[in-house]
Scaffold this active site. Structure first.
Site, mmCIF file in Angstrom:
data_model
loop_
_atom_site.group_PDB
_atom_site.id
_atom_site.type_symbol
_atom_site.label_atom_id
_atom_site.label_comp_id
_atom_site.label_asym_id
_atom_site.label_seq_id
_atom_site.Cartn_x
_atom_site.Cartn_y
_atom_site.Cartn_z
ATOM 1 C CB SER A 1 -0.938 0.022 1.209
ATOM 2 O OG SER A 1 -0.224 0.241 2.409
ATOM 3 C CE LYS B 1 -2.900 2.051 4.850
ATOM 4 N NZ LYS B 1 -2.851 1.266 3.603
#
EC number: 3.4.21.89
Length: 209
Positions: free
Chosen positions: A41, A86
């Site tokens: 990700s 993230k």
């Protein structure tokens, strides 16, 4: 060997080991830890199985890459997962929206040179279309109940996205990340390429285009 010499010999071995363990525990508990990236990700800036340093900090800014306890943030977390990595897009009080192929924070276009043009557009539009905002995202029942209906990032919270937008399960899908669930900020070790180091830290100082 006399008892005194034996004790001295044992102490000379045990003391450095005990000191090393104590230093390690203090460092990992209060300052720095090592985390292994799991998944794609954050590609291409952080890769699957890559090891990075995570420093504990209260001073999280836009563009920082953070690690947080996903079990307390993602209602649909997959079994076996624990922590997410993230990038912080919005901090408390910020508005975030996507339109015309660009990401905006407080109506200012974000410098997204750390990801490909395809991820800036196609990846960012994935699942939510060519135009969205915190208001439209939070109007879905995908977000945590306490985050639904909000149009700005709440106090002591962050809005996060993965760099590999087209595959990232991030704030677009589950809502805001609470400050109290943040483990720390990612620091790429010196042995990784300058490109990777720059892409992880670039937006920290040059967030807007």
């Amino acid at each position: 060997m006399t008892m005194k010499r034996l004790l001295s010999f044992i102490w000379n071995w045990i003391a450095p080991i005990a000191f090393g363990i104590a230093v390690y525990l203090v460092v990992t508990t209060f300052w720095v830890n090592i985390v292994t990236i799991n998944g794609d990700s954050m590609a291409p800036n952080l890769l699957d199985a890559q090891k990075v340093l995570v420093t504990k900090t209260e001073n999280v800014k836009r563009g920082d890459v953070i690690v947080f306890d996903a079990r307390k943030e993602d209602p649909r977390i997959q079994a076996g997962n624990k922590d997410y990595v993230k990038r912080v897009i919005g901090v408390a009080g910020d508005t975030v929206e996507y339109r015309d192929g660009n990401l905006y924070v407080n109506n200012k276009k974000v410098n997204e040179s750390y990801i490909s043009s395809d991820e800036q557009v196609t990846g960012t539009e994935a699942s939510f279309g060519s135009s969205w905002s915190l208001g439209t995202l939070s109007s879905t029942d995908m977000w945590k109940k306490q985050d639904q209906g909000k149009t700005v990032v709440p106090k002591d919270s962050y809005f996060v996205m993965g760099d590999h937008r087209s595959v990232s399960n991030d704030g677009r899908y589950f809502g805001f990340v609470s400050k109290k669930h943040v483990i720390g900020r990612v620091i790429v070790p010196f042995w990784y390429s300058k490109t990777v180091q720059n892409n992880i830290g670039k937006d920290r100082n040059h967030f807007f285009a």
